[in-house]
Design a protein around this motif. Structure first.
Motif, PDB file in Angstrom:
ATOM      1  N   ASN A  16      19.694  54.596  -1.430  1.00  0.00           N
ATOM      2  CA  ASN A  16      19.060  55.857  -1.101  1.00  0.00           C
ATOM      3  C   ASN A  16      17.535  55.927  -0.635  1.00  0.00           C
ATOM      4  O   ASN A  16      16.757  55.544  -1.490  1.00  0.00           O
ATOM      5  CB  ASN A  16      19.477  56.874  -2.369  1.00  0.00           C
ATOM      6  N   PRO A  17      17.361  56.355   0.599  1.00  0.00           N
ATOM      7  CA  PRO A  17      15.801  56.200   0.790  1.00  0.00           C
ATOM      8  C   PRO A  17      14.853  57.014   0.204  1.00  0.00           C
ATOM      9  O   PRO A  17      13.770  56.698   0.148  1.00  0.00           O
ATOM     10  CB  PRO A  17      15.886  56.516   2.582  1.00  0.00           C
ATOM     11  N   LEU A  18      15.354  57.989  -0.531  1.00  0.00           N
ATOM     12  CA  LEU A  18      14.456  58.941  -1.415  1.00  0.00           C
ATOM     13  C   LEU A  18      14.253  58.144  -2.628  1.00  0.00           C
ATOM     14  O   LEU A  18      13.109  58.050  -3.035  1.00  0.00           O
ATOM     15  CB  LEU A  18      15.140  60.075  -1.739  1.00  0.00           C
ATOM     16  N   LEU A  24       8.178  52.857  -3.953  1.00  0.00           N
ATOM     17  CA  LEU A  24       6.816  52.732  -3.337  1.00  0.00           C
ATOM     18  C   LEU A  24       5.779  53.650  -3.786  1.00  0.00           C
ATOM     19  O   LEU A  24       4.642  53.153  -3.882  1.00  0.00           O
ATOM     20  CB  LEU A  24       7.119  53.287  -1.744  1.00  0.00           C
ATOM     21  N   CYS A  25       6.147  54.880  -4.379  1.00  0.00           N
ATOM     22  CA  CYS A  25       5.055  55.724  -4.790  1.00  0.00           C
ATOM     23  C   CYS A  25       4.805  55.441  -6.391  1.00  0.00           C
ATOM     24  O   CYS A  25       3.884  56.136  -6.864  1.00  0.00           O
ATOM     25  CB  CYS A  25       5.399  57.092  -4.556  1.00  0.00           C
ATOM     26  N   SER A 316      14.035  63.651   7.966  1.00  0.00           N
ATOM     27  CA  SER A 316      15.229  62.946   8.323  1.00  0.00           C
ATOM     28  C   SER A 316      14.730  61.602   9.194  1.00  0.00           C
ATOM     29  O   SER A 316      15.402  60.597   9.150  1.00  0.00           O
ATOM     30  CB  SER A 316      16.037  63.810   9.169  1.00  0.00           C
ATOM     31  N   LYS A 317      14.265  61.809  10.222  1.00  0.00           N
ATOM     32  CA  LYS A 317      13.348  60.776  10.995  1.00  0.00           C
ATOM     33  C   LYS A 317      12.867  59.695  10.238  1.00  0.00           C
ATOM     34  O   LYS A 317      12.903  58.490  10.280  1.00  0.00           O
ATOM     35  CB  LYS A 317      12.631  61.346  12.157  1.00  0.00           C
ATOM     36  N   GLY A 318      11.840  60.247   9.081  1.00  0.00           N
ATOM     37  CA  GLY A 318      11.475  59.117   8.382  1.00  0.00           C
ATOM     38  C   GLY A 318      12.162  58.522   7.347  1.00  0.00           C
ATOM     39  O   GLY A 318      11.738  57.228   7.145  1.00  0.00           O
ATOM     40  N   LEU A 319      13.392  59.265   6.614  1.00  0.00           N
ATOM     41  CA  LEU A 319      14.314  58.379   6.008  1.00  0.00           C
ATOM     42  C   LEU A 319      15.223  57.475   6.814  1.00  0.00           C
ATOM     43  O   LEU A 319      15.218  56.262   6.433  1.00  0.00           O
ATOM     44  CB  LEU A 319      15.109  59.430   5.379  1.00  0.00           C
ATOM     45  N   GLU A 320      15.284  57.710   8.083  1.00  0.00           N
ATOM     46  CA  GLU A 320      15.942  56.731   8.934  1.00  0.00           C
ATOM     47  C   GLU A 320      15.076  55.404   9.284  1.00  0.00           C
ATOM     48  O   GLU A 320      15.589  54.413   9.303  1.00  0.00           O
ATOM     49  CB  GLU A 320      16.414  57.377  10.349  1.00  0.00           C
ATOM     50  N   SER A 321      13.742  55.486   9.219  1.00  0.00           N
ATOM     51  CA  SER A 321      13.089  54.415   9.363  1.00  0.00           C
ATOM     52  C   SER A 321      12.845  53.744   8.151  1.00  0.00           C
ATOM     53  O   SER A 321      12.659  52.527   8.083  1.00  0.00           O
ATOM     54  CB  SER A 321      11.711  54.987   9.992  1.00  0.00           C
ATOM     55  N   VAL A 322      13.024  54.254   7.014  1.00  0.00           N
ATOM     56  CA  VAL A 322      13.087  53.656   5.750  1.00  0.00           C
ATOM     57  C   VAL A 322      14.406  52.684   5.735  1.00  0.00           C
ATOM     58  O   VAL A 322      14.262  51.593   5.447  1.00  0.00           O
ATOM     59  CB  VAL A 322      13.106  54.524   4.606  1.00  0.00           C
ATOM     60  N   ARG A 323      15.356  53.100   6.210  1.00  0.00           N
ATOM     61  CA  ARG A 323      16.538  52.414   6.186  1.00  0.00           C
ATOM     62  C   ARG A 323      16.439  51.220   7.316  1.00  0.00           C
ATOM     63  O   ARG A 323      16.759  50.321   7.070  1.00  0.00           O
ATOM     64  CB  ARG A 323      17.834  53.246   6.996  1.00  0.00           C
ATOM     65  N   SER A 324      15.593  51.657   8.412  1.00  0.00           N
ATOM     66  CA  SER A 324      15.564  50.504   9.499  1.00  0.00           C
ATOM     67  C   SER A 324      14.488  49.358   8.963  1.00  0.00           C
ATOM     68  O   SER A 324      15.224  48.228   9.290  1.00  0.00           O
ATOM     69  CB  SER A 324      14.899  51.257  10.615  1.00  0.00           C
ATOM     70  N   VAL A 325      13.654  49.826   8.180  1.00  0.00           N
ATOM     71  CA  VAL A 325      12.769  48.903   7.347  1.00  0.00           C
ATOM     72  C   VAL A 325      13.576  47.847   6.425  1.00  0.00           C
ATOM     73  O   VAL A 325      13.833  46.771   6.452  1.00  0.00           O
ATOM     74  CB  VAL A 325      11.504  49.242   6.884  1.00  0.00           C
ATOM     75  N   GLY A 326      14.505  48.711   5.722  1.00  0.00           N
ATOM     76  CA  GLY A 326      15.487  48.006   4.880  1.00  0.00           C
ATOM     77  C   GLY A 326      16.131  46.985   5.437  1.00  0.00           C
ATOM     78  O   GLY A 326      16.707  45.929   4.695  1.00  0.00           O
ATOM     79  N   GLN A 327      16.567  47.023   6.780  1.00  0.00           N
ATOM     80  CA  GLN A 327      17.513  46.227   7.477  1.00  0.00           C
ATOM     81  C   GLN A 327      16.692  44.865   7.410  1.00  0.00           C
ATOM     82  O   GLN A 327      17.534  43.695   7.499  1.00  0.00           O
ATOM     83  CB  GLN A 327      17.801  46.505   9.050  1.00  0.00           C
ATOM     84  N   VAL A 328      15.327  44.738   7.615  1.00  0.00           N
ATOM     85  CA  VAL A 328      14.819  43.494   7.467  1.00  0.00           C
ATOM     86  C   VAL A 328      14.471  43.098   6.219  1.00  0.00           C
ATOM     87  O   VAL A 328      14.518  41.920   5.952  1.00  0.00           O
ATOM     88  CB  VAL A 328      13.475  43.632   8.292  1.00  0.00           C
ATOM     89  N   LEU A 329      14.002  43.905   5.337  1.00  0.00           N
ATOM     90  CA  LEU A 329      13.404  43.472   3.986  1.00  0.00           C
ATOM     91  C   LEU A 329      14.741  43.028   3.151  1.00  0.00           C
ATOM     92  O   LEU A 329      14.561  42.254   2.320  1.00  0.00           O
ATOM     93  CB  LEU A 329      12.891  44.591   3.480  1.00  0.00           C
TER      94      LEU A 329
END
Length: 589
Positions: A16-18, A24-25, A316-329
């Motif tokens: 879950n991106p949250l 991260l925080c 919503s856009k920011g959480l989608e970017s978190v998922r996008s970053v996760g695809q690489v990580l």
């Protein structure tokens, strides 16, 4: 960067991106909590103003002691003065945390990109990866910034306002709990049509951008054939659609603005009228000051709810970017080196034993049943038609690819058991397309090496036949080569790449079409430099021009991923086989 390095130990992909954001925080929880408290204090005048205004009105109407007037006004002024230091302290708490998070994500992405296999990079566009490192992380950063600024402001105003209303005029609290969300809902419903028009307009602008790029790319053809009018008409049609979509958007914006303003003010007048009537008839103990307070709170609370709703697409856009970053990580396609034996020395002897390699989903293997013994210091050339498997063999030697069948031995040790990162310290690669970074010649030649003096760099440039042209440059070794070496010719860039290989004194040398696409003089200089570089080193050469490999110890002719012929240049010409046919074609050309 030690703290950044640990950030990758989290299941970004599928999580879950949250929870990922909370992870991260984690290092800044105390700082963020203090920052939130400071934000509430520094923004308190916003939600205290209606209450203090109500107090002042009641003091004036009921002729209370003037000291109460001074107290209320002084309290408000004091809180206003606290805004400046409070805001600075809030920024000092929040900004480092948000910047650290974005820096952590970018560092983790860059580190993972270095760990992912060459196969992953060949399948994934570099533009996509660049977008993840730059734009996706920027979107996460903007989400955190806007959520903290706009979200805290709206939330503190909403909560504080409802608490004040609940304490001062509890009978109005249920009204506000129903009317304020209803008003916000009406406004958001009006905005839904605006979103559709925005998307339409954006699509037309993107189409215009595509047309302009196409037009500029075709200008030589357009001008050469006298087609300027056709090109202008093609763009003009797109411009008309952009204008039409823009006018529709402006009209929708105007309707939305007017209807929203009327709706909110109608409801505001209704709230004011109801409060005034209740105060007029003395019901529920509502004072004239309460009427002013309730009217002000209606506008501010409605605005707060709308602001929170407006944050939804940003979040919503920011959480989608978190998922996008996760695809690489969390990409599983890593080069496996952990726990394997380090290579501390290499003679450069290779043994290919029935080696097979097949790319995923490929109809047939690129290399099949490949057997070859290479002695330390030997030069082996690989030739064959396109798709014969030459580049695959080079990638197997470097360790970018691992055999899907058979084994490769380095100095008698199965390479599958070796940490190939340490092996590559003894390897230098001179590729077909020379890759330089935007730095000086000195930096490009000594890239990755420490404490390299100018004498060593000069010697490497001399061996690479590059010293002459470098000394003629305005700043010599300190000349900046430009992005990807744009300020140098193809031959000059290739000689810099050879100098980069020379200075490392490799035991294994990989030459992948190192002289292709060069003029005759540049090719002669580079061939002379390569001859010095290859001396005493195990060298694998892939070359299209057979004239450049005639002095190789052995030439391996490949066909369909298999060895078709092996021998010296003269011996292969005498056999009248595939090599002789290739040679005859090139001589005739």
């Amino acid at each position: 960067m030690a703290d950044c390095a640990t950030s990758i130990d989290h299941h970004y992909r599928g999580e879950n991106p949250l929870r990922t954001l909370a992870f991260l925080c984690r290092e800044d929880r105390a700082r963020l909590a203090i920052g939130a408290l400071l934000f509430v204090v520094k923004s308190s005048p916003t939600w205290l103003l209606p209450l203090i205004t109500a107090n002042v009105v009641d003091i004036v109407v009921t002729h209370q002691p003037v000291s109460r007037l001074w107290f209320n006004c002084g309290l408000l002024l004091g809180l206003l003065l606290l805004n400046f230091p409070g805001h600075l302290l809030y920024v000092r708490c929040y900004s480092p945390a948000i910047r650290r998070i974005s820096n952590t994500l970018r560092f983790a992405l860059c580190r993972r990109l270095q760990e992912l296999s060459i196969g992953y990079h060949s399948r994934t566009s570099s533009g996509v990866l660049q977008t993840k490192v730059v734009r996706d992380v920027e979107t996460v950063e903007q989400m955190l910034q806007q959520a903290s600024d706009g979200g805290l402001s709206a939330l503190s105003s909403l909560v504080a306002g409802l608490i004040i209303i609940g304490v001062r005029t509890p009978s109005f609290l249920p009204v506000f709990l129903l009317v304020v969300p209803a008003a916000a809902f009406v406004v958001m419903r009006l905005r839904s049509r605006l979103r559709v028009q925005n998307e339409t307009f954006r699509a037309e602008v993107e189409q215009l951008s595509s047309r302009v790029i196409e037009m500029t790319a075709l200008i030589p053809i357009t001008r050469g054939h006298g087609l300027e009018r056709s090109a202008i008409e093609r763009v003009d049609g797109t411009l008309r659609r952009v204008r039409k979509a823009g006018l529709t958007l402006d009209l929708t914006n105007g309707k939305f603005g007017a209807l929203s303003w009327i709706t909110l003010n109608f409801l505001g007048v209704g709230c004011l009228t109801a409060a005034a009537l209740i105060a007029y008839y003395g019901t529920f103990g509502v004072t004239p000051g309460d009427v002013v307070m309730l009217s002000a709170f209606f506008s501010s609370l409605t605005g707060s709810v709308i602001a929170l709703l407006n944050l939804a697409p940003v979040i919503s856009k920011g959480l989608e970017s978190v998922r996008s970053v996760g695809q690489v990580l969390e990409a599983p396609d890593l080069e496996s080196n952990e726990g394997k034996a380090e290579v501390t020395a290499a003679a450069g002897a290779f043994e290919f034993r029935d080696v097979t390699f097949a790319y995923p989903d490929a109809a047939s293997p690129s290399v099949a049943g490949f057997d070859l013994s290479v002695q330390a210091g030997e030069t082996v050339a690989l030739v064959g038609a396109s798709g014969a498997g030459k580049s695959t063999v080079l990638n197997l030697v470097i360790g970018f690819l691992r055999p899907t069948g058979g084994r490769i031995e380095l100095d008698g040790v199965d390479m599958e058991t070796l940490d190939l990162r340490t092996f590559r310290r003894f390897v230098s690669v001179v590729p077909q397309e020379t890759i330089l970074f935007e730095g000086t010649i000195r930096q490009n030649v000594s890239y990755g090496l420490e404490n390299v003096d100018d004498d060593a760099i000069t010697a490497a440039l001399r061996d690479a036949n590059a010293l002459e042209f470098v000394e003629q440059l305005p700043y010599g070794l300190d000349t900046v080569v430009g992005e990807r070496g744009a300020r140098l010719s193809g031959g000059q860039k290739q000689r810099i790449a050879i100098a980069r290989a020379v200075i490392r004194d490799p035991r294994v040398l990989i030459l992948d079409e190192a002289t292709s696409a060069l003029d005759t003089r540049s090719e002669a200089l580079i061939q002379d430099a390569l001859a010095r570089l290859m001396r005493g080193r195990t060298t694998f050469v892939v070359a299209h021009r057979l004239s450049t490999i005639r002095d190789a110890d052995r030439i391996v002719v490949m066909d369909g991923g298999q060895v078709a012929q092996i021998g010296t240049h003269e011996a292969l010409l005498r056999t009248k086989g595939a090599y002789a046919s290739l040679h005859a074609v090139q001589v005739a050309a």
